[in-house]
Design a protein around this motif. Structure first.
Motif, short mmCIF file in Angstrom:
data_model
loop_
_atom_site.label_atom_id
_atom_site.label_comp_id
_atom_site.label_asym_id
_atom_site.label_seq_id
_atom_site.Cartn_x
_atom_site.Cartn_y
_atom_site.Cartn_z
N VAL A 264 0.84 -1.20 0.00
CA VAL A 264 0.00 0.00 0.00
C VAL A 264 0.87 1.25 0.00
CG1 VAL A 264 -1.62 1.37 1.38
CG2 VAL A 264 -1.99 -1.09 1.09
N ALA A 265 1.91 1.24 0.83
CA ALA A 265 2.80 2.41 0.94
C ALA A 265 3.42 2.78 -0.39
CB ALA A 265 3.88 2.13 1.98
N GLU A 266 3.68 1.79 -1.23
CA GLU A 266 4.30 2.04 -2.53
C GLU A 266 3.40 2.87 -3.45
OE1 GLU A 266 7.35 1.25 -3.86
OE2 GLU A 266 7.91 0.69 -1.81
N GLN A 267 2.08 2.78 -3.24
CA GLN A 267 1.15 3.43 -4.16
C GLN A 267 0.45 4.65 -3.58
OE1 GLN A 267 1.23 2.76 -7.13
NE2 GLN A 267 2.07 0.68 -7.26
N VAL A 268 0.72 4.99 -2.33
CA VAL A 268 0.07 6.16 -1.74
C VAL A 268 0.39 7.42 -2.53
CG1 VAL A 268 0.08 7.70 0.28
CG2 VAL A 268 -0.12 5.22 0.59
N ALA A 269 1.64 7.60 -2.89
CA ALA A 269 2.06 8.76 -3.68
C ALA A 269 3.14 8.29 -4.65
CB ALA A 269 2.58 9.88 -2.78
N PRO A 270 2.75 7.65 -5.75
CA PRO A 270 3.73 7.06 -6.66
C PRO A 270 4.59 8.11 -7.35
CG PRO A 270 1.55 7.02 -7.66
CD PRO A 270 1.37 7.47 -6.23
N ALA A 271 5.74 7.67 -7.79
CA ALA A 271 6.65 8.58 -8.49
C ALA A 271 6.01 9.09 -9.78
CB ALA A 271 7.96 7.86 -8.79
N PHE B 204 -9.66 9.09 -9.09
CA PHE B 204 -10.69 8.07 -9.15
C PHE B 204 -10.85 7.33 -7.82
CE2 PHE B 204 -9.23 8.34 -13.66
CZ PHE B 204 -10.40 8.86 -14.19
N ASN B 205 -10.74 8.07 -6.72
CA ASN B 205 -11.00 7.52 -5.39
C ASN B 205 -9.93 6.54 -4.90
OD1 ASN B 205 -12.89 7.75 -3.21
ND2 ASN B 205 -13.58 5.66 -3.61
N GLU B 206 -8.77 6.54 -5.56
CA GLU B 206 -7.71 5.62 -5.16
C GLU B 206 -7.23 5.83 -3.72
OE1 GLU B 206 -7.14 6.08 -9.70
OE2 GLU B 206 -7.68 7.35 -7.98
N PRO B 207 -7.02 7.09 -3.26
CA PRO B 207 -6.54 7.26 -1.88
C PRO B 207 -7.48 6.64 -0.84
CG PRO B 207 -6.20 9.27 -3.11
CD PRO B 207 -7.04 8.39 -3.98
N GLU B 208 -8.78 6.78 -1.05
CA GLU B 208 -9.74 6.21 -0.12
C GLU B 208 -9.67 4.69 -0.14
OE1 GLU B 208 -10.28 8.59 -2.24
OE2 GLU B 208 -11.30 10.26 -1.26
N PHE C 12 3.64 5.58 9.40
CA PHE C 12 3.14 6.82 8.80
C PHE C 12 4.27 7.83 8.57
CE2 PHE C 12 -1.05 5.26 9.92
CZ PHE C 12 -1.83 5.75 8.89
N ALA C 13 5.25 7.86 9.45
CA ALA C 13 6.37 8.78 9.25
C ALA C 13 7.13 8.42 7.97
CB ALA C 13 7.31 8.72 10.46
N LYS C 14 7.28 7.14 7.73
CA LYS C 14 7.98 6.70 6.52
C LYS C 14 7.15 6.98 5.27
CE LYS C 14 10.19 2.63 4.46
NZ LYS C 14 10.52 1.18 4.65
N VAL C 15 5.86 6.67 5.34
CA VAL C 15 4.98 6.87 4.18
C VAL C 15 4.88 8.35 3.84
CG1 VAL C 15 2.59 6.71 3.38
CG2 VAL C 15 3.64 4.77 4.55
N ALA C 16 4.74 9.20 4.85
CA ALA C 16 4.48 10.63 4.62
C ALA C 16 5.74 11.47 4.51
CB ALA C 16 3.60 11.17 5.74
N ALA C 17 6.89 10.84 4.43
CA ALA C 17 8.13 11.60 4.24
C ALA C 17 8.11 12.29 2.87
CB ALA C 17 9.33 10.67 4.34
N ARG D 90 2.52 14.48 -5.89
CA ARG D 90 2.85 13.74 -4.67
C ARG D 90 2.12 14.34 -3.47
NH1 ARG D 90 6.03 10.03 -2.62
NH2 ARG D 90 6.87 10.26 -0.50
N ARG D 91 2.12 15.67 -3.37
CA ARG D 91 1.45 16.33 -2.25
C ARG D 91 -0.05 16.07 -2.29
NH1 ARG D 91 -0.88 21.29 -0.77
NH2 ARG D 91 -0.26 21.99 1.34
N HIS D 92 -0.65 16.18 -3.47
CA HIS D 92 -2.09 15.93 -3.63
C HIS D 92 -2.44 14.52 -3.19
CE1 HIS D 92 -5.98 15.41 -5.66
NE2 HIS D 92 -5.47 14.30 -6.13
N ASN D 93 -1.70 13.53 -3.67
CA ASN D 93 -2.00 12.13 -3.37
C ASN D 93 -1.81 11.82 -1.89
OD1 ASN D 93 -2.53 11.69 -6.09
ND2 ASN D 93 -0.45 11.01 -6.54
N MET D 94 -0.72 12.35 -1.32
CA MET D 94 -0.44 12.09 0.09
C MET D 94 -1.51 12.71 0.98
SD MET D 94 1.60 10.53 2.11
CE MET D 94 3.05 10.26 1.08
N GLN D 95 -1.89 13.95 0.69
CA GLN D 95 -2.91 14.60 1.50
C GLN D 95 -4.24 13.85 1.43
OE1 GLN D 95 -2.98 18.79 0.29
NE2 GLN D 95 -2.13 19.30 2.29
#
Length: 296
Positions: free
Chosen positions: A192-199, A206-210, A234-239, A258-263
């Motif tokens: 999951v962490a790999e796709q939260v804010a992909p490169a 399309f509702n992916e973050p949810e 979360f610290a690692k994911v949100a770095a 990246r900021r949009h997806n992470m938020q």
């Protein structure tokens, strides 16, 4: 005879299975859908459940999504597919999500993952997989989600692909299964962490973050991780990396994406945990909020 048909369909590759299945032209399949996929003949239902897997990579959403996925999901949730058919579905679908499996149109893998989420759900509700089969599915699900690089969601003409969301759905059903242990949960959470804010510059719309948040929320409810472990995750994911700081996000399209997806991900975690009466879930709210504050 039916056992031979099931074995044959299981061994055939996705491209080799006819779609629509022989004897089931689209109008007949649409009529079956209109009747809620009711089939009085049990043997016919078992065989058709496997036959329609050949439609999971079809370009027509009426066949791929509207019939193949919906039929199998309907029958699985109603308990109408027997153990032999479920085993055949597992054997038929897992190779479709392997990294090396070709998927030229980009439909087969996401919809195999979506149907596998229903297969995994049936095992969660009433266990039927062996520990080895379940472990293999966890490994494949984690690898599929972590390695996915096709971020196409919805197309007005071709319908859904939605690989990230479908991969998250499969992860969620496995996370919910109490037979999946903590090490396996960690494997799914890392995916999951790999796709939260992909490169790159892709911004989720399309509702992916949810959908990515769901396996995390349900993992928290399992209560297998300490508060310190969640804070570290979360610290690692949100770095901000590869950005030096979140303030640098405003200097590039990739940074903004990246900021949009992470938020969006952190907000989904926060909103769904903030008012929860489950203390295991509620514990995520201050962690997600703190991560959000670092992005201001």
């Amino acid at each position: 005879m039916r056992a031979m048909l099931l074995l044959t369909l299981t061994l055939l590759s996705a491209s080799a299975v006819a779609c629509p299945p022989e004897g089931y032209p689209l109008p007949r399949l649409q009529a079956l859908k209109a009747e809620g996929f009711a089939l009085a003949d049990d043997g016919e239902r078992q065989a058709l459940a496997l036959a329609v897997t050949g439609c999971l990579d079809h370009v027509d959403p009426a066949l791929r999504d509207g019939v193949a996925y919906e039929a199998i999901a309907t029958w699985l949730r109603a308990g109408l597919l027997d153990a032999e058919t479920r085993q055949a579905l597992l054997a038929r679908l897992t190779p479709m999500i392997e990294t090396e499996t070709l998927d030229p149109q980009g439909f087969g893998k996401p919809f195999a993952a979506l149907v596998l989420s229903e297969v995994a759900r049936s095992d969660r509700v009433e266990p039927w997989m062996s520990a080895e089969q379940r472990a293999t599915l966890v490994d494949l699900a984690a690898a599929y989600l972590a390695d996915l690089r096709d971020y196409r969601g919805f197309d007005d003409r071709q319908g859904w692909r939605h690989g990230v969301a479908h991969g998250a759905d499969l992860a969620m059903q496995l996370v919910l299964n109490t037979a999946v242990d903590k090490a396996q949960l960690d494997s799914l959470l890392n995916a999951v962490a790999e796709q939260v804010a992909p490169a790159g510059e892709h911004a989720y719309i399309f509702n992916e973050p949810e959908r990515l948040a769901r396996p995390v929320l349900y993992a928290a409810m399992r209560g297998l991780h300490s508060n310190d472990e969640w804070q570290a995750w979360f610290a690692k994911v949100a770095a901000p990396a590869p950005l030096k700081a979140w303030g640098d996000a405003f200097s590039s399209r990739a940074g903004l994406a990246r900021r949009h997806n992470m938020q969006a991900f952190l907000q989904s975690i926060y909103v769904n945990s903030r008012d929860s009466q489950n203390p295991k879930l509620a514990a995520l709210a201050p962690i997600a909020l703190e991560a959000l504050k670092t992005m201001n």
